[in-house]
Design a protein around this motif. Structure first.
Motif, PDB file in Angstrom:
ATOM      1  N   ILE A  25      21.803  27.429 -21.042  1.00 46.45           N
ATOM      2  CA  ILE A  25      21.379  28.821 -20.832  1.00 46.45           C
ATOM      3  C   ILE A  25      20.866  29.405 -22.143  1.00 46.45           C
ATOM      4  CG2 ILE A  25      22.197  31.154 -20.261  1.00 46.45           C
ATOM      5  CD1 ILE A  25      22.022  29.444 -17.831  1.00 46.45           C
ATOM      6  N   ASP A  26      19.629  29.866 -22.129  1.00 46.17           N
ATOM      7  CA  ASP A  26      19.022  30.458 -23.319  1.00 46.17           C
ATOM      8  C   ASP A  26      19.702  31.793 -23.622  1.00 46.17           C
ATOM      9  OD1 ASP A  26      17.440  31.393 -25.370  1.00 46.17           O
ATOM     10  OD2 ASP A  26      15.554  31.270 -24.257  1.00 46.17           O
ATOM     11  N   GLY A  27      20.308  31.890 -24.808  1.00 51.99           N
ATOM     12  CA  GLY A  27      21.008  33.112 -25.197  1.00 51.99           C
ATOM     13  C   GLY A  27      20.097  34.248 -25.593  1.00 51.99           C
ATOM     14  N   GLY A  28      18.791  34.053 -25.508  1.00 52.68           N
ATOM     15  CA  GLY A  28      17.848  35.132 -25.774  1.00 52.68           C
ATOM     16  C   GLY A  28      16.914  35.334 -24.603  1.00 52.68           C
ATOM     17  N   GLY A  29      17.453  35.205 -23.393  1.00 54.87           N
ATOM     18  CA  GLY A  29      16.617  35.319 -22.204  1.00 54.87           C
ATOM     19  C   GLY A  29      17.321  36.013 -21.056  1.00 54.87           C
ATOM     20  N   LEU A  30      16.535  36.314 -20.019  1.00 54.27           N
ATOM     21  CA  LEU A  30      17.033  36.944 -18.799  1.00 54.27           C
ATOM     22  C   LEU A  30      17.332  35.860 -17.763  1.00 54.27           C
ATOM     23  CD1 LEU A  30      17.449  39.255 -16.685  1.00 54.27           C
ATOM     24  CD2 LEU A  30      14.958  39.225 -16.359  1.00 54.27           C
ATOM     25  N   HIS A  31      18.505  35.957 -17.152  1.00 55.97           N
ATOM     26  CA  HIS A  31      18.916  35.017 -16.120  1.00 55.97           C
ATOM     27  C   HIS A  31      19.415  35.816 -14.921  1.00 55.97           C
ATOM     28  CE1 HIS A  31      18.635  31.908 -19.220  1.00 55.97           C
ATOM     29  NE2 HIS A  31      19.218  32.804 -20.006  1.00 55.97           N
ATOM     30  N   GLU A  32      18.876  35.518 -13.743  1.00 51.46           N
ATOM     31  CA  GLU A  32      19.235  36.254 -12.535  1.00 51.46           C
ATOM     32  C   GLU A  32      20.146  35.415 -11.651  1.00 51.46           C
ATOM     33  OE1 GLU A  32      15.932  37.719 -10.357  1.00 51.46           O
ATOM     34  OE2 GLU A  32      15.199  38.977 -11.988  1.00 51.46           O
ATOM     35  N   ILE A  33      21.137  36.070 -11.083  1.00 54.47           N
ATOM     36  CA  ILE A  33      22.096  35.402 -10.215  1.00 54.47           C
ATOM     37  C   ILE A  33      22.255  36.236  -8.949  1.00 54.47           C
ATOM     38  CG2 ILE A  33      24.467  34.594  -9.968  1.00 54.47           C
ATOM     39  CD1 ILE A  33      23.052  35.182 -13.449  1.00 54.47           C
ATOM     40  N   ALA A  34      22.195  35.571  -7.810  1.00 58.43           N
ATOM     41  CA  ALA A  34      22.392  36.259  -6.535  1.00 58.43           C
ATOM     42  C   ALA A  34      23.344  35.452  -5.670  1.00 58.43           C
ATOM     43  CB  ALA A  34      21.057  36.435  -5.807  1.00 58.43           C
ATOM     44  N   ALA A  35      24.030  36.127  -4.777  1.00 62.29           N
ATOM     45  CA  ALA A  35      24.898  35.448  -3.811  1.00 62.29           C
ATOM     46  C   ALA A  35      24.041  34.739  -2.774  1.00 62.29           C
ATOM     47  CB  ALA A  35      25.821  36.454  -3.140  1.00 62.29           C
ATOM     48  N   ALA A  36      24.527  33.632  -2.249  1.00 60.62           N
ATOM     49  CA  ALA A  36      23.778  32.869  -1.256  1.00 60.62           C
ATOM     50  C   ALA A  36      23.644  33.628   0.065  1.00 60.62           C
ATOM     51  CB  ALA A  36      24.451  31.526  -1.011  1.00 60.62           C
ATOM     52  N   THR A  84      15.656  31.869 -15.650  1.00 60.02           N
ATOM     53  CA  THR A  84      16.267  31.109 -14.566  1.00 60.02           C
ATOM     54  C   THR A  84      16.700  32.066 -13.469  1.00 60.02           C
ATOM     55  OG1 THR A  84      18.511  31.211 -15.520  1.00 60.02           O
ATOM     56  CG2 THR A  84      17.136  29.321 -16.145  1.00 60.02           C
ATOM     57  N   ARG A  85      16.695  31.562 -12.229  1.00 61.07           N
ATOM     58  CA  ARG A  85      17.155  32.338 -11.085  1.00 61.07           C
ATOM     59  C   ARG A  85      18.104  31.450 -10.269  1.00 61.07           C
ATOM     60  NH1 ARG A  85      12.379  35.685  -8.249  1.00 61.07           N
ATOM     61  NH2 ARG A  85      14.084  37.190  -7.990  1.00 61.07           N
ATOM     62  N   TRP A  86      19.323  31.946 -10.044  1.00 64.17           N
ATOM     63  CA  TRP A  86      20.378  31.160  -9.415  1.00 64.17           C
ATOM     64  C   TRP A  86      20.808  31.772  -8.094  1.00 64.17           C
ATOM     65  CZ3 TRP A  86      22.320  26.911 -12.270  1.00 64.17           C
ATOM     66  CH2 TRP A  86      21.912  26.851 -13.601  1.00 64.17           C
ATOM     67  N   ARG A  87      21.283  30.897  -7.185  1.00 58.81           N
ATOM     68  CA  ARG A  87      21.867  31.342  -5.925  1.00 58.81           C
ATOM     69  C   ARG A  87      23.233  30.654  -5.800  1.00 58.81           C
ATOM     70  NH1 ARG A  87      18.024  29.778  -2.472  1.00 58.81           N
ATOM     71  NH2 ARG A  87      16.961  31.792  -2.377  1.00 58.81           N
ATOM     72  N   ILE A  88      24.281  31.457  -5.674  1.00 60.41           N
ATOM     73  CA  ILE A  88      25.647  30.944  -5.693  1.00 60.41           C
ATOM     74  C   ILE A  88      26.357  31.278  -4.380  1.00 60.41           C
ATOM     75  CG2 ILE A  88      27.813  30.851  -6.978  1.00 60.41           C
ATOM     76  CD1 ILE A  88      25.346  30.055  -8.623  1.00 60.41           C
ATOM     77  N   GLY A  89      27.011  30.273  -3.807  1.00 59.76           N
ATOM     78  CA  GLY A  89      27.765  30.485  -2.576  1.00 59.76           C
ATOM     79  C   GLY A  89      29.054  29.678  -2.562  1.00 59.76           C
ATOM     80  N   CYS A  90      29.917  29.972  -1.649  1.00 58.27           N
ATOM     81  CA  CYS A  90      31.179  29.239  -1.505  1.00 58.27           C
ATOM     82  C   CYS A  90      30.928  27.909  -0.799  1.00 58.27           C
ATOM     83  CB  CYS A  90      32.182  30.056  -0.702  1.00 58.27           C
ATOM     84  SG  CYS A  90      32.698  31.586  -1.514  1.00 58.27           S
ATOM     85  N   ALA A  91      31.701  26.901  -1.164  1.00 56.12           N
ATOM     86  CA  ALA A  91      31.638  25.590  -0.524  1.00 56.12           C
ATOM     87  C   ALA A  91      33.059  25.179  -0.150  1.00 56.12           C
ATOM     88  CB  ALA A  91      31.004  24.567  -1.461  1.00 56.12           C
ATOM     89  N   PRO A  92      33.224  24.317   0.851  1.00 54.72           N
ATOM     90  CA  PRO A  92      34.570  23.893   1.256  1.00 54.72           C
ATOM     91  C   PRO A  92      35.313  23.200   0.119  1.00 54.72           C
ATOM     92  CG  PRO A  92      32.947  23.277   2.915  1.00 54.72           C
ATOM     93  CD  PRO A  92      32.177  23.747   1.717  1.00 54.72           C
ATOM     94  N   SER A  93      36.577  23.507  -0.037  1.00 58.31           N
ATOM     95  CA  SER A  93      37.403  22.871  -1.061  1.00 58.31           C
ATOM     96  C   SER A  93      37.908  21.520  -0.564  1.00 58.31           C
ATOM     97  CB  SER A  93      38.595  23.767  -1.422  1.00 58.31           C
ATOM     98  OG  SER A  93      38.151  24.977  -1.965  1.00 58.31           O
ATOM     99  N   ALA A  94      38.323  20.698  -1.515  1.00 57.46           N
ATOM    100  CA  ALA A  94      38.859  19.379  -1.164  1.00 57.46           C
ATOM    101  C   ALA A  94      40.279  19.517  -0.629  1.00 57.46           C
ATOM    102  CB  ALA A  94      38.850  18.479  -2.391  1.00 57.46           C
ATOM    103  N   ARG A  95      40.666  18.620   0.252  1.00 61.88           N
ATOM    104  CA  ARG A  95      42.043  18.598   0.746  1.00 61.88           C
ATOM    105  C   ARG A  95      42.961  18.110  -0.363  1.00 61.88           C
ATOM    106  NH1 ARG A  95      43.012  15.550   6.234  1.00 61.88           N
ATOM    107  NH2 ARG A  95      45.091  16.325   5.681  1.00 61.88           N
ATOM    108  N   LEU A  96      44.104  18.739  -0.457  1.00 62.91           N
ATOM    109  CA  LEU A  96      45.095  18.329  -1.444  1.00 62.91           C
ATOM    110  C   LEU A  96      46.066  17.328  -0.841  1.00 62.91           C
ATOM    111  CD1 LEU A  96      45.978  21.766  -3.087  1.00 62.91           C
ATOM    112  CD2 LEU A  96      44.557  19.960  -4.041  1.00 62.91           C
ATOM    113  N   ALA A  97      46.658  16.540  -1.710  1.00 62.00           N
ATOM    114  CA  ALA A  97      47.653  15.576  -1.252  1.00 62.00           C
ATOM    115  C   ALA A  97      49.032  16.217  -1.111  1.00 62.00           C
ATOM    116  CB  ALA A  97      47.730  14.412  -2.235  1.00 62.00           C
ATOM    117  N   TYR A  98      49.099  17.516  -1.375  1.00 64.70           N
ATOM    118  CA  TYR A  98      50.369  18.233  -1.320  1.00 64.70           C
ATOM    119  C   TYR A  98      50.065  19.679  -0.940  1.00 64.70           C
ATOM    120  CZ  TYR A  98      48.334  19.027  -5.898  1.00 64.70           C
ATOM    121  OH  TYR A  98      47.441  19.290  -6.914  1.00 64.70           O
ATOM    122  N   PRO A  99      51.043  20.432  -0.432  1.00 62.89           N
ATOM    123  CA  PRO A  99      50.788  21.815  -0.034  1.00 62.89           C
ATOM    124  C   PRO A  99      50.394  22.663  -1.246  1.00 62.89           C
ATOM    125  CG  PRO A  99      52.841  21.020   0.904  1.00 62.89           C
ATOM    126  CD  PRO A  99      52.418  20.003  -0.111  1.00 62.89           C
ATOM    127  N   GLY A 100      49.413  23.517  -1.069  1.00 64.86           N
ATOM    128  CA  GLY A 100      49.003  24.404  -2.153  1.00 64.86           C
ATOM    129  C   GLY A 100      47.555  24.818  -2.000  1.00 64.86           C
TER     130      GLY A 100
END
Length: 236
Positions: free
Chosen positions: A28-39, A167-183
């Motif tokens: 990420i360029d520290g001297g630039g504009l970066h846009e982020i939006a939800a998916a 840069t222009r980003w689109r961020i969304g939730c993705a399914p998490s991995a199953r755990l081998a234990y409760p949590g």
């Protein structure tokens, strides 16, 4: 296409080869504009996009004296959530504006000061003139500008209008991995780079940022602990 030139400001890699190798500048360029939006306009995706921004800002503000300016029109940030992404309250300066025009103006002023580790602004609309001003101010102040584009209406993608962003980003939730234990396992995000100067778009599934703002690649299946075998399976 000619390779883009980085500014004289700090370049911040994500520290993930699969991600940095796809970025034209390697970070990420520290001297630039970066846009982020939800998916999508859902609360989950909106939270993911906000924390993605917070994680980047936290890593730019990694020195003890560094601070972050955050301009908004509605004070609805959840401070404990930002702290879990690496931004303690002591590092944040909230700038509550009466409207989005003022929020963008406050962000531009903060960029030109050059005294913040990162500047964030939340808006639903910013035309090409506004984004060009932010890009120029970020370059002049050697400060990263992170513009969080909120959904104005469910049918209108915040990325549909042109922008001067690096840069222009689109961020969304993705399914998490199953755990081998409760949590509760570490969250996962769909991280899509919609546009970048001098490079191609791409998308990855990554684990959500930790308390230092760092993302991670999901562990390969062979590296995860095996799930316990059910009693009925053992009996068979």
């Amino acid at each position: 296409m000619a390779a883009p030139e980085a500014s004289d400001a700090r370049l911040l890699p994500f520290g993930i080869e699969a991600l940095d190798s796809r970025l034209a500048l390697g970070g990420i360029d520290g001297g630039g504009l970066h846009e982020i939006a939800a998916a999508s306009p859902t609360l989950g995706d909106d939270a993911a996009a906000t924390l993605f921004v917070a994680g980047i800002a936290a890593r730019f503000a990694d020195s003890p004296a560094a601070s972050i300016a955050w301009a908004l029109t509605r004070f609805d940030l959840y401070a404990p959530g930002l702290e879990q992404a690496g931004i303690p309250p002591s590092k944040l300066l909230y700038l509550e504006a009466r409207d989005e025009t003022m929020a963008l103006a406050l962000a531009e002023d903060c960029l030109r000061l050059g005294s913040f580790a990162a500047v964030v602004a939340e808006v639903k609309a910013a035309d090409q003139t506004a984004t060009r001003r932010l890009q120029l101010a970020a370059a002049d102040g050697h400060t990263p500008m992170l513009l969080l584009r909120r959904w104005a209406r469910a049918a209108r993608d915040p990325n549909e209008k042109p922008s001067a962003a690096c840069t222009r980003w689109r961020i969304g939730c993705a399914p998490s991995a199953r755990l081998a234990y409760p949590g509760v396992s570490r969250g996962r995000w769909s991280v899509e780079l919609v546009r970048q100067r001098g490079g191609n778009p791409f998308s990855l599934i990554l684990e959500a940022c930790d308390d230092t703002g760092r993302l991670a690649l999901p562990a390969a299946a062979r590296d995860r602990a095996a799930a316990p075998v059910a009693a009925t399976s053992r009996a068979a």
